[in-house]
Design a protein around this motif. Structure first.
Motif, PDB file in Angstrom:
ATOM      1  N   ASN A  41     -43.294  71.764  25.813  1.00 45.52           N
ATOM      2  CA  ASN A  41     -42.208  71.276  26.687  1.00 45.52           C
ATOM      3  C   ASN A  41     -41.385  70.174  26.023  1.00 45.52           C
ATOM      4  OD1 ASN A  41     -42.951  72.984  28.739  1.00 45.52           O
ATOM      5  ND2 ASN A  41     -44.283  71.499  29.733  1.00 45.52           N
ATOM      6  N   TRP A  42     -41.805  69.769  24.822  1.00 42.11           N
ATOM      7  CA  TRP A  42     -41.186  68.602  24.193  1.00 42.11           C
ATOM      8  C   TRP A  42     -39.659  68.743  24.076  1.00 42.11           C
ATOM      9  CZ3 TRP A  42     -43.094  63.988  23.979  1.00 42.11           C
ATOM     10  CH2 TRP A  42     -42.436  63.023  23.239  1.00 42.11           C
ATOM     11  N   GLY A  43     -39.197  69.926  23.679  1.00 42.49           N
ATOM     12  CA  GLY A  43     -37.762  70.157  23.517  1.00 42.49           C
ATOM     13  C   GLY A  43     -37.004  70.088  24.839  1.00 42.49           C
ATOM     14  N   SER A  44     -37.727  70.214  25.950  1.00 42.72           N
ATOM     15  CA  SER A  44     -37.060  70.211  27.261  1.00 42.72           C
ATOM     16  C   SER A  44     -37.430  68.983  28.092  1.00 42.72           C
ATOM     17  CB  SER A  44     -37.458  71.458  28.043  1.00 42.72           C
ATOM     18  OG  SER A  44     -37.303  72.603  27.257  1.00 42.72           O
ATOM     19  N   MET A  45     -38.015  67.976  27.439  1.00 43.77           N
ATOM     20  CA  MET A  45     -38.467  66.783  28.175  1.00 43.77           C
ATOM     21  C   MET A  45     -37.320  66.120  28.941  1.00 43.77           C
ATOM     22  SD  MET A  45     -41.560  65.878  28.262  1.00 43.77           S
ATOM     23  CE  MET A  45     -42.985  66.733  27.653  1.00 43.77           C
ATOM     24  N   ASP A  46     -36.161  66.016  28.283  1.00 45.85           N
ATOM     25  CA  ASP A  46     -35.033  65.342  28.935  1.00 45.85           C
ATOM     26  C   ASP A  46     -34.552  66.149  30.142  1.00 45.85           C
ATOM     27  OD1 ASP A  46     -33.555  62.890  28.685  1.00 45.85           O
ATOM     28  OD2 ASP A  46     -31.782  64.149  28.439  1.00 45.85           O
ATOM     29  N   LEU A  47     -34.646  67.468  30.010  1.00 40.98           N
ATOM     30  CA  LEU A  47     -34.261  68.350  31.120  1.00 40.98           C
ATOM     31  C   LEU A  47     -35.241  68.197  32.294  1.00 40.98           C
ATOM     32  CD1 LEU A  47     -32.449  70.796  32.041  1.00 40.98           C
ATOM     33  CD2 LEU A  47     -34.176  72.271  31.033  1.00 40.98           C
ATOM     34  N   LEU A  48     -36.521  68.022  31.952  1.00 34.72           N
ATOM     35  CA  LEU A  48     -37.537  67.921  33.000  1.00 34.72           C
ATOM     36  C   LEU A  48     -37.574  66.541  33.653  1.00 34.72           C
ATOM     37  CD1 LEU A  48     -40.534  69.858  31.409  1.00 34.72           C
ATOM     38  CD2 LEU A  48     -39.375  70.441  33.531  1.00 34.72           C
ATOM     39  N   TYR A  49     -37.497  65.499  32.825  1.00 35.11           N
ATOM     40  CA  TYR A  49     -37.712  64.148  33.371  1.00 35.11           C
ATOM     41  C   TYR A  49     -36.575  63.171  33.093  1.00 35.11           C
ATOM     42  CZ  TYR A  49     -42.325  66.279  33.129  1.00 35.11           C
ATOM     43  OH  TYR A  49     -43.360  67.154  33.237  1.00 35.11           O
ATOM     44  N   GLY A  50     -35.663  63.525  32.206  1.00 37.87           N
ATOM     45  CA  GLY A  50     -34.650  62.558  31.787  1.00 37.87           C
ATOM     46  C   GLY A  50     -33.300  62.769  32.431  1.00 37.87           C
ATOM     47  N   HIS A  51     -32.276  62.257  31.759  1.00 40.67           N
ATOM     48  CA  HIS A  51     -30.924  62.289  32.332  1.00 40.67           C
ATOM     49  C   HIS A  51     -30.258  63.660  32.276  1.00 40.67           C
ATOM     50  CE1 HIS A  51     -30.564  58.121  33.431  1.00 40.67           C
ATOM     51  NE2 HIS A  51     -31.190  57.804  32.310  1.00 40.67           N
ATOM     52  N   SER A  52     -30.796  64.600  31.450  1.00 41.29           N
ATOM     53  CA  SER A  52     -30.202  65.950  31.435  1.00 41.29           C
ATOM     54  C   SER A  52     -30.675  66.790  32.617  1.00 41.29           C
ATOM     55  CB  SER A  52     -30.591  66.704  30.162  1.00 41.29           C
ATOM     56  OG  SER A  52     -30.441  65.922  29.055  1.00 41.29           O
ATOM     57  N   GLY A  53     -31.655  66.279  33.339  1.00 37.95           N
ATOM     58  CA  GLY A  53     -32.229  67.041  34.456  1.00 37.95           C
ATOM     59  C   GLY A  53     -31.227  67.257  35.565  1.00 37.95           C
ATOM     60  N   PHE A  54     -31.286  68.398  36.207  1.00 40.85           N
ATOM     61  CA  PHE A  54     -30.356  68.678  37.300  1.00 40.85           C
ATOM     62  C   PHE A  54     -31.073  68.741  38.655  1.00 40.85           C
ATOM     63  CE2 PHE A  54     -31.553  72.742  35.368  1.00 40.85           C
ATOM     64  CZ  PHE A  54     -31.995  73.471  36.455  1.00 40.85           C
ATOM     65  N   VAL A  55     -32.392  68.607  38.619  1.00 36.29           N
ATOM     66  CA  VAL A  55     -33.151  68.705  39.875  1.00 36.29           C
ATOM     67  C   VAL A  55     -33.077  67.383  40.642  1.00 36.29           C
ATOM     68  CG1 VAL A  55     -35.434  69.058  40.890  1.00 36.29           C
ATOM     69  CG2 VAL A  55     -34.714  70.427  38.945  1.00 36.29           C
ATOM     70  N   VAL A  56     -32.659  67.469  41.906  1.00 36.27           N
ATOM     71  CA  VAL A  56     -32.664  66.290  42.774  1.00 36.27           C
ATOM     72  C   VAL A  56     -34.037  66.248  43.421  1.00 36.27           C
ATOM     73  CG1 VAL A  56     -31.581  65.196  44.780  1.00 36.27           C
ATOM     74  CG2 VAL A  56     -30.193  66.525  43.175  1.00 36.27           C
ATOM     75  N   SER A  57     -34.776  65.190  43.114  1.00 36.34           N
ATOM     76  CA  SER A  57     -36.176  65.185  43.535  1.00 36.34           C
ATOM     77  C   SER A  57     -36.337  64.914  45.019  1.00 36.34           C
ATOM     78  CB  SER A  57     -36.944  64.134  42.749  1.00 36.34           C
ATOM     79  OG  SER A  57     -36.887  64.489  41.401  1.00 36.34           O
ATOM     80  N   LYS A  58     -37.409  65.506  45.534  1.00 36.69           N
ATOM     81  CA  LYS A  58     -37.733  65.306  46.948  1.00 36.69           C
ATOM     82  C   LYS A  58     -38.317  63.915  47.114  1.00 36.69           C
ATOM     83  CE  LYS A  58     -40.344  68.927  47.984  1.00 36.69           C
ATOM     84  NZ  LYS A  58     -41.118  69.791  48.858  1.00 36.69           N
ATOM     85  N   ASN A  59     -38.376  63.487  48.364  1.00 40.14           N
ATOM     86  CA  ASN A  59     -38.902  62.157  48.650  1.00 40.14           C
ATOM     87  C   ASN A  59     -40.402  62.112  48.365  1.00 40.14           C
ATOM     88  OD1 ASN A  59     -38.623  59.582  49.492  1.00 40.14           O
ATOM     89  ND2 ASN A  59     -38.905  60.047  51.661  1.00 40.14           N
ATOM     90  N   ASN A  60     -40.827  61.267  47.432  1.00 45.77           N
ATOM     91  CA  ASN A  60     -42.263  61.045  47.243  1.00 45.77           C
ATOM     92  C   ASN A  60     -42.486  59.609  46.790  1.00 45.77           C
ATOM     93  OD1 ASN A  60     -42.007  60.945  44.375  1.00 45.77           O
ATOM     94  ND2 ASN A  60     -42.127  63.179  44.271  1.00 45.77           N
ATOM     95  N   PHE A  61     -43.701  59.285  46.359  1.00 43.92           N
ATOM     96  CA  PHE A  61     -44.019  57.875  46.113  1.00 43.92           C
ATOM     97  C   PHE A  61     -43.156  57.273  44.995  1.00 43.92           C
ATOM     98  CE2 PHE A  61     -46.533  59.678  42.741  1.00 43.92           C
ATOM     99  CZ  PHE A  61     -46.595  58.674  41.777  1.00 43.92           C
ATOM    100  N   ILE A  62     -42.637  58.121  44.096  1.00 41.51           N
ATOM    101  CA  ILE A  62     -41.809  57.585  43.007  1.00 41.51           C
ATOM    102  C   ILE A  62     -40.522  56.967  43.586  1.00 41.51           C
ATOM    103  CG2 ILE A  62     -40.484  58.224  40.933  1.00 41.51           C
ATOM    104  CD1 ILE A  62     -42.733  60.206  40.287  1.00 41.51           C
ATOM    105  N   ASN A  63     -39.986  57.597  44.621  1.00 43.58           N
ATOM    106  CA  ASN A  63     -38.781  57.058  45.278  1.00 43.58           C
ATOM    107  C   ASN A  63     -39.036  55.682  45.880  1.00 43.58           C
ATOM    108  OD1 ASN A  63     -36.729  58.778  44.886  1.00 43.58           O
ATOM    109  ND2 ASN A  63     -37.011  59.950  46.753  1.00 43.58           N
TER     110      ASN A  63
END
Lengths: 308, 217
Positions: A41-63
């Motif tokens: 997943n290393w090549g897609s890390m920014d897509l998964l967790y960084g600024h390139s990601g397009f997923v709007v996360s659901k409400n959880n403890f990180i919020n």
């Protein structure tokens, strides 16, 4: 009579860590699997967790983190990954033991919350195995420093915990199969023998160009459909019978290899098969490990040796 | 065990073990009263440990299609229609088994498509599954209106909008003064009893559509 039985099992659970070798192997194998997941997943890390990601996360403890929730995660996810990788290595080497295992479980939970859209069954099972391994004494093999002798009561208590942890991993696998099988038999499409036809025809899961030919064979559709149902419902019941164990484990490996190849579901299958070793006797696994080690040692140095 | 501390700890462990597995077993079983109690009283226990194992239960009898329809605000007759899910699947198939990037995008997009569908159709059977009393497009617009302030629904929809922007950028389609409509359909797989009928046309059913909205809204 019942009291005697309880006493017998109570005594047995404390007597010995029955799965010490495979628990240690599982700790290392799960760590390797987590590392492999990070690498692919290393090549897609920014897509998964960084600024390139397009997923709007659901409400959880990180919020609810005081310093900015997901924005904080997006800014510093590489630091998180570096810590995660370091803890995986520590867990692999058995350094820090229970504390490292607990930390790895917590990091794994946090990582899954950082992008819950990408969590699959393999990740879920890996998380549960990491949880059970917190309680297991998996540090008798594959560690940098061996544990010192402990007092008798402490050792007995650790044996009890280890045996319960190993039993939990086995039960978890059985529950996964059984609940999946139970949910399947309630679906008319599985009941009528058509389910694998539809599963193998789903565009997302067409793993090979042969899928479209395979699904055209009705007998194969029926066989794989009812075979899956039988396997998932019977595995949890029959795996505890000694004579049935080997054929069931072989069938299970075949079942997961087929899903791996024809349905393109990769990580999931590896994790399931990894737990199979717990159903085999510790002695056999130790002998197998010994043989492998001697084989590789001989190839490397020309000298056969007994290790451990 | 002679030490009372370890003895008590052992009893506690055994007790916890049985309680934990009773809980897990109840959660893994089909809908029952005890399960409802656990879900309502201990949602965290269920979130962390009560994973449901239901892959392909049932397998979809259709393939989803996600359309991004873009049109000029000033010239509404000029539209671009892009379907993305089929393309993702084809790329995933083409690059297998080294398709992790495609696999990631497939998961991220499809999970949100599925969640949008589940949210919108949570109160009614989908048209593909049964006869609908209300007209489907009317039902969809009513359902969208009902979920306007639902946080999770908005998160799923925003994800799809964000992905639309990425896809349009890749295709070099400018988004200024443009508006976007998102459409999800289900394309039926050829039925099992007609698997060899190559003349059969797959039916495509509308399951979700938004009105046109300018980018950024």
């Amino acid at each position: 009579m019942i009291q005697q039985q309880i006493k017998y099992y109570w005594h047995r659970l404390q007597l010995e860590n029955y799965k010490c070798f495979y628990l240690a192997f599982l700790r290392v194998a799960i760590s390797c699997w987590l590392l492999k997941e990070v690498c692919i997943n290393w090549g897609s890390m920014d897509l998964l967790y960084g600024h390139s990601g397009f997923v709007v996360s659901k409400n959880n403890f990180i919020n609810r983190l005081p310093t900015g929730g997901f924005l904080l995660v997006k800014n510093y996810y590489l630091w998180f990954m570096a810590t995660y990788i370091a803890v995986i290595f520590l867990n692999m080497a058995g350094t820090g033991r229970w504390f490292t295992a607990l930390l790895l479980f917590a990091l794994q939970c946090a990582l899954q919350k950082m992008n819950s859209s990408f969590v699959n069954g393999g990740d879920a099972l890996a998380k549960l195995i990491l949880f059970y391994l917190i309680f297991a004494n998996s540090y008798q093999y594959f560690v940098l420093c061996k544990q010192k002798n402990r007092d008798n009561d402490k050792r007995k208590f650790q044996n009890l915990l280890s045996n319960l942890a190993a039993l939990s991993i086995m039960l978890q696998l059985c529950i996964a199969y059984f609940s999946s099988g139970l949910a399947k038999i309630m679906e008319p499409v599985w009941w009528h023998g058509e389910a694998t036809y539809y599963a193998l025809s789903m565009e997302r899961y067409i793993g090979t160009p042969f899928n479209k030919y395979i699904v055209q064979q009705r007998w194969l559709d029926y066989a794989s459909n009812y075979g899956t149902l039988l396997f998932e419902l019977l595995f949890p019941l029959l795996i505890w019978i000694k004579k049935m164990r080997k054929p069931l484990l072989v069938a299970g490996i075949l079942f997961h290899v087929c899903i791996y190849i024809f349905l393109m579901i990769y990580g999931f299958e590896v994790i399931f098969v990894l737990t199979y070793g717990l159903f085999l006797p510790n002695r056999k696994m130790q002998d197998f490990g010994q043989k492998m080690k001697s084989y590789f040692w001989r190839n490397k140095t020309g000298v056969a040796t007994g290790l451990y | 065990m002679k030490n009372p501390f370890y003895r008590i700890l052992s009893y506690l462990c055994i007790g916890t073990f049985f309680l934990y597995w009773a809980g897990i077993f109840i959660l893994a079983m089909p809908s029952n009263h005890a399960k409802k109690i656990i879900i309502s009283r201990a949602p965290r226990f269920r979130n962390i440990f009560g994973t449901t194992w239901r892959l392909f239960t049932p397998p979809s009898t259709f393939n989803d299609r996600l359309y991004f329809i873009v049109r000029d605000i000033t010239r509404p007759d000029k539209t671009d229609t892009i379907e993305v899910l089929e393309n993702i699947s084809l790329q995933k198939q083409h690059n297998a088994p080294f398709n992790q990037r495609e696999n990631i995008i497939d998961h991220l997009v499809n999970n949100n498509v599925l969640n949008v569908k589940l949210t919108i159709w949570s109160n009614k059977k989908k048209p593909a599954e049964g006869l609908s009393e209300t007209k489907d497009s009317l039902y969809i617009s009513n359902a969208i209106a009902a979920f306007t302030y639902n946080k999770n629904y908005n998160a799923y929809l925003s994800t799809l909008k964000n992905y639309a922007i990425i896809v349009l950028k890749q295709r070099q389609i400018d988004t200024t003064d443009k508006e976007l409509k998102i459409v999800i359909t289900e394309k039926k797989t050829r039925p099992f009893n007609q698997m060899s009928n190559t003349n059969l046309l797959s039916k495509e059913t509308l399951v979700f559509e938004t009105p046109f909205k300018p980018f950024g809204q």
